[in-house]
Enzyme design. Structure first.
Site, PDB file in Angstrom:
ATOM      1  N   LYS A 114       0.862  -1.239   0.056  1.00  0.00           N
ATOM      2  CA  LYS A 114      -0.027   0.019   0.035  1.00  0.00           C
ATOM      3  C   LYS A 114       0.833   1.241   0.039  1.00  0.00           C
ATOM      4  O   LYS A 114       2.011   1.158   0.551  1.00  0.00           O
ATOM      5  CB  LYS A 114      -1.080  -0.127   1.308  1.00  0.00           C
ATOM      6  CG  LYS A 114      -2.217   0.893   1.086  1.00  0.00           C
ATOM      7  CD  LYS A 114      -3.069   0.092   0.403  1.00  0.00           C
ATOM      8  CE  LYS A 114      -4.446   0.834  -0.003  1.00  0.00           C
ATOM      9  NZ  LYS A 114      -5.475   0.110  -0.494  1.00  0.00           N
ATOM     10  N   THR A 199     -15.424  -3.408  -8.705  1.00  0.00           N
ATOM     11  CA  THR A 199     -15.540  -3.465  -7.136  1.00  0.00           C
ATOM     12  C   THR A 199     -16.968  -3.716  -6.809  1.00  0.00           C
ATOM     13  O   THR A 199     -17.644  -4.706  -6.244  1.00  0.00           O
ATOM     14  CB  THR A 199     -14.876  -2.476  -6.501  1.00  0.00           C
ATOM     15  OG1 THR A 199     -13.647  -2.305  -6.889  1.00  0.00           O
ATOM     16  CG2 THR A 199     -15.025  -2.621  -5.029  1.00  0.00           C
TER      17      THR A 199
HETATM   18  P1  NAD Z   1     -15.791   7.221  -4.326  1.00  0.00           P
HETATM   19  O1  NAD Z   1     -14.934   8.422  -4.077  1.00  0.00           O
HETATM   20  O2  NAD Z   1     -16.016   7.131  -5.647  1.00  0.00           O
HETATM   21  O3  NAD Z   1     -17.060   7.298  -3.705  1.00  0.00           O
HETATM   22  C1  NAD Z   1     -17.421   7.690  -2.164  1.00  0.00           C
HETATM   23  C2  NAD Z   1     -18.751   8.029  -1.746  1.00  0.00           C
HETATM   24  O4  NAD Z   1     -19.068   8.043  -0.551  1.00  0.00           O
HETATM   25  C3  NAD Z   1     -19.314   9.076  -2.668  1.00  0.00           C
HETATM   26  O5  NAD Z   1     -20.635   9.282  -3.004  1.00  0.00           O
HETATM   27  C4  NAD Z   1     -18.950  10.381  -1.285  1.00  0.00           C
HETATM   28  O6  NAD Z   1     -20.171  11.215  -1.594  1.00  0.00           O
HETATM   29  C5  NAD Z   1     -19.673   9.293  -0.198  1.00  0.00           C
HETATM   30  N1  NAD Z   1     -19.382   9.642   1.189  1.00  0.00           N
HETATM   31  C6  NAD Z   1     -18.353  10.542   1.510  1.00  0.00           C
HETATM   32  N2  NAD Z   1     -18.494  10.721   3.028  1.00  0.00           N
HETATM   33  C7  NAD Z   1     -19.517  10.165   3.176  1.00  0.00           C
HETATM   34  C8  NAD Z   1     -20.394  10.096   4.534  1.00  0.00           C
HETATM   35  N3  NAD Z   1     -19.723  10.519   5.522  1.00  0.00           N
HETATM   36  N4  NAD Z   1     -21.463   9.361   4.522  1.00  0.00           N
HETATM   37  C9  NAD Z   1     -22.161   8.919   3.231  1.00  0.00           C
HETATM   38  N5  NAD Z   1     -21.583   8.913   2.079  1.00  0.00           N
HETATM   39  C10 NAD Z   1     -20.179   9.386   2.215  1.00  0.00           C
HETATM   40  O7  NAD Z   1     -15.136   6.114  -3.708  1.00  0.00           O
HETATM   41  P2  NAD Z   1     -15.198   4.443  -3.976  1.00  0.00           P
HETATM   42  O8  NAD Z   1     -14.230   4.256  -5.166  1.00  0.00           O
HETATM   43  O9  NAD Z   1     -16.634   4.380  -4.436  1.00  0.00           O
HETATM   44  O10 NAD Z   1     -14.863   3.802  -2.601  1.00  0.00           O
HETATM   45  C11 NAD Z   1     -15.623   3.670  -1.703  1.00  0.00           C
HETATM   46  C12 NAD Z   1     -15.059   3.059  -0.405  1.00  0.00           C
HETATM   47  O11 NAD Z   1     -14.624   1.710  -1.053  1.00  0.00           O
HETATM   48  C13 NAD Z   1     -13.776   3.598   0.072  1.00  0.00           C
HETATM   49  O12 NAD Z   1     -13.572   3.243   1.379  1.00  0.00           O
HETATM   50  C14 NAD Z   1     -12.782   2.700  -0.726  1.00  0.00           C
HETATM   51  O13 NAD Z   1     -11.219   2.583  -0.039  1.00  0.00           O
HETATM   52  C15 NAD Z   1     -13.342   1.329  -0.588  1.00  0.00           C
HETATM   53  N6  NAD Z   1     -13.033   0.602  -1.879  1.00  0.00           N
HETATM   54  C16 NAD Z   1     -12.952   0.907  -3.263  1.00  0.00           C
HETATM   55  C17 NAD Z   1     -12.408  -0.059  -4.161  1.00  0.00           C
HETATM   56  C18 NAD Z   1     -12.384   0.527  -5.866  1.00  0.00           C
HETATM   57  O14 NAD Z   1     -12.391  -0.266  -6.555  1.00  0.00           O
HETATM   58  N7  NAD Z   1     -13.046   1.810  -6.003  1.00  0.00           N
HETATM   59  C19 NAD Z   1     -11.956  -1.158  -4.027  1.00  0.00           C
HETATM   60  C20 NAD Z   1     -11.866  -1.631  -2.626  1.00  0.00           C
HETATM   61  C21 NAD Z   1     -12.201  -0.759  -1.699  1.00  0.00           C
END
Ligand code: NAD
Length: 457
Positions: A114, A199
């Site tokens: 990471k 994902t």
């Molecule tokens: P993103 O930035 O595309 O979306 C995040 C979403 O969460 C947005 O809609 C944002 O407005 C919302 N958000 C932020 N704070 C919030 C709160 N307090 N309450 C409710 N909603 C809130 O991110 P993503 O790629 O969708 O990732 C989401 C999560 O999944 C992260 O924790 C990331 O580490 C994890 N993740 C992502 C992937 C990937 O491939 N994108 C893979 C594994 C894990």
């Protein structure tokens, strides 16, 4: 490494130590398991630098940046680079450890790594971010590469940064293969079709498989079991259900759309939330219309009556954090870590929780809810779609042969189903929650590989 992380490893190793049929050839089991514990609870290496970056206004900053390489027994280190102001060494090490477990669980031939850059990317110009990304690669150039350590996007970074970083890697290592040095790149630059959706699709698939496909094939067996998780699953099978999705970004919006389009389960998505708002409609929300809206609002959901009216969407606006305690059957957490905790765990009504985000449930809440028979599909099982398709991207880059989107999804689902088929029979047959089950399987695989590589003397 966090005490919590060390505890997870120790619990899994303790369970395996008592099982004499696991690695029966070990001469001194106690000593070998103590060595395993030492190996897994510490990262192989942690690289650090203060990147020196001249800003647009002529001033110079020094930005803390990290690359943690937890374990490479299963293959080259693999994991994202987070661009966020809260990045720190311990967090990066813990996330690298989770990547080791996630890859081992799904038999992805990578280890765990990471990276992190301690900045708020919104405070920098595009030119500055480009320079920061390239400086990161230049500094860590000797320790990353297609057969050493393959970074990917994480919070605050995306395909734009991966394209820049791969280009810098190519420049530094001129004349050597470079397409497999970074994943999560744009498709024109050697990225994989379907990576963005992977994902969210995988998150929904783990839920659908657990509640529909697996139960359909094993209903009678589950009905005879007195396992509390089997009872929860059966109580929800084949009846109308409600679902709420926290976070409407890459993961949440795709998972919500998969649920909306799934004809196999009779459920409606009654609530979604983002950083501003929760939207609720007891008759079910129009997910395609909400996704359409986010395309013109920098990703945000409609947050005023006027927005909803203009977009023709019927929903009630509620306070953002109210989503997790709504009276729904299924909760998909796809926003941030620590969303279900000691303060709200007793108000959770959902009977199935799906972790799209990393670590959205604290250890205490996890233990409390599991005791109540709540089925929690943990992060390392549910959100591995991204790293699985990253693996396909790496393979495609090596072969310079590219798969169609349909092929990518077929391979993704095949791989996740293989993991579910390995985990679920044991889950419904023993007292451990799904998270412990997954950790035990990962640790088993890692321990066997480490033992066979002759590292336990
Ligand atoms: P993103 O930035 O595309 O979306 C995040 C979403 O969460 C947005 O809609 C944002 O407005 C919302 N958000 C932020 N704070 C919030 C709160 N307090 N309450 C409710 N909603 C809130 O991110 P993503 O790629 O969708 O990732 C989401 C999560 O999944 C992260 O924790 C990331 O580490 C994890 N993740 C992502 C992937 C990937 O491939 N994108 C893979 C594994 C894990």
């Amino acid at each position: 490494m966090q005490t919590e992380t060390k505890k997870i490893i120790q619990e899994s190793l303790d369970a395996l130590l008592e099982n004499d049929s696991f690695l029966p050839d070990l001469t001194d089991r106690k000593q070998a398991f103590a060595s395993l514990s030492a190996i897994l609870s510490t990262p192989d290496k942690v690289h650090k630098s203060f990147l020196r970056v001249p800003l647009d206004d002529g001033s110079v900053v020094r930005i803390p940046s990290f690359r943690a390489q937890h374990n490479d027994a299963m293959g080259p280190y693999k994991g994202g680079i987070r661009f966020h102001e809260t990045v720190n060494e311990e967090e990066v090490i813990n996330l690298a450890f989770l990547m080791t477990l996630k890859n081992a669980l799904h038999k992805v031939p990578f280890g765990g790594g990471k990276g992190g850059i301690e900045i708020n990317p919104r405070e920098f110009s595009e030119k500055e971010l480009n320079l920061i990304s390239r400086k990161y690669v230049r500094y860590f150039a000797d320790v990353i590469g297609p057969d050493k350590d393959i970074p990917a996007p994480d919070m605050g970074s995306g395909e734009r940064e991966m394209d820049w970083m791969m280009a810098e890697y190519k420049k530094v290592h001129h004349g050597t293969p470079y397409l497999g040095s970074f994943t999560g790149k744009s498709v024109v630059n050697g990225g994989s079709l379907g990576r963005r959706e992977a994902t969210g699709k995988g998150v929904y698939f783990t839920f659908r498989y657990l509640l529909y496909d697996y139960v359909k094939a094993n209903e009678q067996l589950l009905a005879k079991s007195d396992n509390r998780f089997a009872k929860t699953t059966l109580s929800l099978y084949d009846r109308p259900l409600t679902m709420a999705v926290q976070g409407f970004g890459n993961v949440g919006s795709v998972a919500a759309l998969e649920a909306y389009n799934c004809p196999l389960i009779n459920h409606k998505i009654v609530a979604v939330s983002d950083r501003n708002v929760t939207l609720f409609n007891e008759d079910g929300l129009d997910i395609p219309a909400l996704i359409e809206f986010t395309k013109t609002s920098r990703g945000d959901l409609p947050s005023t009556e006027q927005h909803l009216q203009n977009a023709g969407i019927k929903a009630e606006i509620k306070e953002r954090d109210s989503l997790v305690t709504l009276p729904v059957d299924i909760l998909v957490l796809a926003a941030l870590e620590n969303q279900i905790h000691e303060g709200n765990m007793k108000e959770i009504k959902a009977r199935i929780i799906v972790e799209g985000a990393n670590a959205p449930t604290t250890a205490q809440a996890d233990e409390y809810l599991s005791e109540q028979g709540v089925v929690i599909i943990p992060d390392i099982l549910a959100n591995a779609g991204g790293v699985i398709v990253s693996y396909f991207e790496w393979l495609q880059g090596r072969e310079t042969q590219f798969y169609t989107e349909k092929e990518v999804y077929r391979l993704l689902i095949e791989k996740m189903q293989e993991t579910m088929d390995m985990i679920l029979p044991q889950y419904y047959g023993d007292p451990y929650a799904l998270r412990q089950n997954c950790f035990i399987h990962s640790v088993m695989r890692l321990s066997t590989v480490i033992y066979r590589q002759g590292k336990l003397y």
